[in-house]
Write a protein that holds these residues in place. Structure first.
Motif, PDB file in Angstrom:
ATOM      1  N   MET A 189      44.943  29.082  40.266  1.00 19.93           N
ATOM      2  CA  MET A 189      45.381  29.280  41.643  1.00 19.93           C
ATOM      3  C   MET A 189      44.239  29.892  42.478  1.00 19.93           C
ATOM      4  SD  MET A 189      48.803  31.295  42.907  1.00 19.93           S
ATOM      5  CE  MET A 189      48.010  32.875  43.070  1.00 19.93           C
ATOM      6  N   ALA A 190      44.055  29.337  43.695  1.00 13.74           N
ATOM      7  CA  ALA A 190      42.965  29.847  44.541  1.00 13.74           C
ATOM      8  C   ALA A 190      43.280  31.273  44.980  1.00 13.74           C
ATOM      9  CB  ALA A 190      42.799  28.945  45.757  1.00 13.74           C
ATOM     10  N   MET A 191      42.247  32.104  44.954  1.00 12.76           N
ATOM     11  CA  MET A 191      42.403  33.500  45.354  1.00 12.76           C
ATOM     12  C   MET A 191      42.441  33.586  46.878  1.00 12.76           C
ATOM     13  SD  MET A 191      41.624  35.954  42.856  1.00 12.76           S
ATOM     14  CE  MET A 191      40.013  35.615  42.185  1.00 12.76           C
ATOM     15  N   LYS A 192      43.383  34.346  47.419  1.00 15.44           N
ATOM     16  CA  LYS A 192      43.415  34.481  48.876  1.00 15.44           C
ATOM     17  C   LYS A 192      42.203  35.304  49.327  1.00 15.44           C
ATOM     18  CE  LYS A 192      48.315  34.226  49.972  1.00 15.44           C
ATOM     19  NZ  LYS A 192      49.473  34.951  50.510  1.00 15.44           N
ATOM     20  N   PRO A 193      41.521  34.892  50.387  1.00 13.53           N
ATOM     21  CA  PRO A 193      40.358  35.676  50.846  1.00 13.53           C
ATOM     22  C   PRO A 193      40.790  36.992  51.484  1.00 13.53           C
ATOM     23  CG  PRO A 193      40.818  33.882  52.373  1.00 13.53           C
ATOM     24  CD  PRO A 193      41.779  33.712  51.228  1.00 13.53           C
ATOM     25  N   ILE A 194      39.876  37.947  51.546  1.00 11.19           N
ATOM     26  CA  ILE A 194      40.160  39.242  52.189  1.00 11.19           C
ATOM     27  C   ILE A 194      39.687  39.126  53.639  1.00 11.19           C
ATOM     28  CG2 ILE A 194      39.773  41.756  52.076  1.00 11.19           C
ATOM     29  CD1 ILE A 194      41.138  40.570  49.576  1.00 11.19           C
ATOM     30  N   ARG A 195      40.643  38.966  54.538  1.00  6.45           N
ATOM     31  CA  ARG A 195      40.304  38.724  55.948  1.00  6.45           C
ATOM     32  C   ARG A 195      40.572  39.938  56.839  1.00  6.45           C
ATOM     33  NH1 ARG A 195      43.110  34.962  58.836  1.00  6.45           N
ATOM     34  NH2 ARG A 195      45.014  35.846  57.962  1.00  6.45           N
ATOM     35  N   LYS A 196      41.468  40.808  56.357  1.00  6.30           N
ATOM     36  CA  LYS A 196      41.894  41.909  57.227  1.00  6.30           C
ATOM     37  C   LYS A 196      41.528  43.264  56.614  1.00  6.30           C
ATOM     38  CE  LYS A 196      45.816  39.288  58.966  1.00  6.30           C
ATOM     39  NZ  LYS A 196      47.241  39.269  59.284  1.00  6.30           N
ATOM     40  N   ALA A 197      41.182  44.194  57.482  1.00  3.50           N
ATOM     41  CA  ALA A 197      40.896  45.553  57.000  1.00  3.50           C
ATOM     42  C   ALA A 197      41.672  46.558  57.832  1.00  3.50           C
ATOM     43  CB  ALA A 197      39.408  45.849  57.095  1.00  3.50           C
TER      44      ALA A 197
ATOM     45  N   TYR B  63      36.541  41.410  43.457  1.00  2.00           N
ATOM     46  CA  TYR B  63      37.881  40.822  43.663  1.00  2.00           C
ATOM     47  C   TYR B  63      37.844  39.307  43.419  1.00  2.00           C
ATOM     48  CZ  TYR B  63      41.651  38.695  46.380  1.00  2.00           C
ATOM     49  OH  TYR B  63      42.701  37.908  46.778  1.00  2.00           O
ATOM     50  N   GLN B  64      36.742  38.673  43.849  1.00  2.45           N
ATOM     51  CA  GLN B  64      36.655  37.215  43.657  1.00  2.45           C
ATOM     52  C   GLN B  64      36.609  36.850  42.171  1.00  2.45           C
ATOM     53  OE1 GLN B  64      33.324  36.651  46.239  1.00  2.45           O
ATOM     54  NE2 GLN B  64      34.609  36.277  48.036  1.00  2.45           N
ATOM     55  N   GLN B  65      36.187  37.822  41.331  1.00  5.72           N
ATOM     56  CA  GLN B  65      36.187  37.563  39.882  1.00  5.72           C
ATOM     57  C   GLN B  65      37.503  37.956  39.232  1.00  5.72           C
ATOM     58  OE1 GLN B  65      32.907  39.889  38.261  1.00  5.72           O
ATOM     59  NE2 GLN B  65      31.660  39.341  40.014  1.00  5.72           N
ATOM     60  N   THR B  66      38.090  39.071  39.688  1.00  2.13           N
ATOM     61  CA  THR B  66      39.231  39.635  38.959  1.00  2.13           C
ATOM     62  C   THR B  66      40.581  39.370  39.625  1.00  2.13           C
ATOM     63  OG1 THR B  66      39.106  41.709  40.207  1.00  2.13           O
ATOM     64  CG2 THR B  66      37.830  41.611  38.168  1.00  2.13           C
ATOM     65  N   GLY B  67      40.596  39.201  40.945  1.00  2.00           N
ATOM     66  CA  GLY B  67      41.853  39.159  41.691  1.00  2.00           C
ATOM     67  C   GLY B  67      42.522  40.532  41.635  1.00  2.00           C
ATOM     68  N   GLY B  68      43.690  40.653  42.232  1.00  2.00           N
ATOM     69  CA  GLY B  68      44.458  41.902  42.165  1.00  2.00           C
ATOM     70  C   GLY B  68      43.854  43.022  42.979  1.00  2.00           C
TER      71      GLY B  68
END
Ligand code: UTP
Length: 292
Positions: free
Chosen positions: A1-9, A152-157
């Motif tokens: 499953m594709a990882m959702k990108p981190i767009r918001k801070a 995060y791109q490697q591990t997710g979560g």
């Protein structure tokens, strides 16, 4: 499953800043400057460099200087133009976030960091997001949040930035309980304890002010459970996600400055000034003249 990108801070900036009174009586702590940039600008630029597209500020009363800082200043720009101060003008424009990319909400009462993050729930929605605390600044070529996003791109979560503290100081920090070797760069988080006594601390690895969190955190924050110091703690809600999602601590690269304390703030000013070509030599000369 594709990882959702981190767009918001999310930037929680609603605290009272009591350790910096009287300076923070009418000025937000986050607007105190390291050399000539306010603390909040360092973290916003860090977030931008990590690919963040939407900047969510959780503010409070008396914090409107932060909103003004990230807005266009017509009169000032006009005056700089008139006085032919093109370089200053270009700098002023260079870091301004794009129109519509900054949003503000208010935490009506400073009930704790966890509560401040919860106030951003509707603005974050159902996607993983970053949290940056502006009173912690990390100096490194690769911005700290960018390092976390790469992990995060490697591990997710969930991924949090961590660093080692002296054991006698564990009662000042959120401390990790880790599975396996706690000296590794990337550790699996088994537990989190807010401000444990040194003899009870499960490790000497501390949470720092950079987080990548799953949106499920909002369900736990919604319980409004009070923790250490009678505040709604982010750490307590994070603990509830352990075992349900991957959860890692990453020993970030770089020098961390705790700008929420007077000493850390002074150190940060010196460290950042010593990196500036226009200041470093004169500053070094001045320091040498001090009889210390
Ligand atoms: P701190 O505890 O370091 O900030 O919170 P503070 O409470 O403003 O400072 P002192 O201890 O009284 O001097 C870390 C970050 O979380 C925000 C603060 O603004 C700061 O950026 N915060 C804290 C909130 O937004 N709301 C809160 O209820 C508490």
């Amino acid at each position: 499953m594709a990882m959702k990108p981190i767009r918001k801070a999310v930037f929680p900036v609603a605290g009272l800043g009591t350790r910096f009174l009287p300076a923070t009586k009418s000025i937000p702590k986050e607007m105190l400057t390291i050399v000539d940039r306010p603390l909040i600008q360092y973290v916003v630029e860090e977030a931008k460099a990590a690919g963040i597209e939407e900047f969510i500020f959780v503010t409070g009363r008396g914090k409107s200087a932060i909103e003004d800082h990230f807005d266009k200043a017509y009169e000032l720009e006009q005056a700089l133009e008139t006085h032919n101060k093109q370089k200053v003008l270009a700098d002023l424009k260079s870091w301004l976030p794009a129109a519509g990319s900054v949003v503000y909400t208010r935490q009506q009462e400073p009930l704790g960091l966890g509560h401040a993050v919860w106030c951003a729930r509707r603005l974050v929605g159902d996607e993983p997001f970053a949290v940056l605390l502006p009173d912690e600044i990390v100096q490194h070529d690769v911005p700290c949040l960018k390092q976390l996003v790469e992990i995060y791109q490697q591990t997710g979560g969930n991924v949090i930035a961590v660093f080692s503290v002296p054991r006698e100081e564990t009662d000042r920090y959120g401390i990790l309980d880790v599975a396996g070797d706690d000296s590794a760069a990337l550790v699996e988080v088994r537990g989190l304890v807010e401000k444990p006594r040194p003899d009870q601390a499960p490790s000497t690895l501390s949470i720092t002010g950079r987080y990548i969190l799953m949106p499920e955190i909002f369900e736990h924050l919604g319980d409004h459970e009070k923790g250490a110091g009678g505040e709604i703690q982010l750490t307590d809600a994070m603990t509830k996600m352990i075992g349900r999602y991957p959860f890692h601590g990453y020993r970030f690269k770089g020098q961390r400055h705790d700008c929420g304390s007077a000493l850390g703030f002074l150190r940060a000013n010196i460290a950042f000034a010593l990196q500036r070509d226009d200041l470093k030599d004169d500053l070094k000369d001045y320091i040498r003249t001090l009889s210390i």
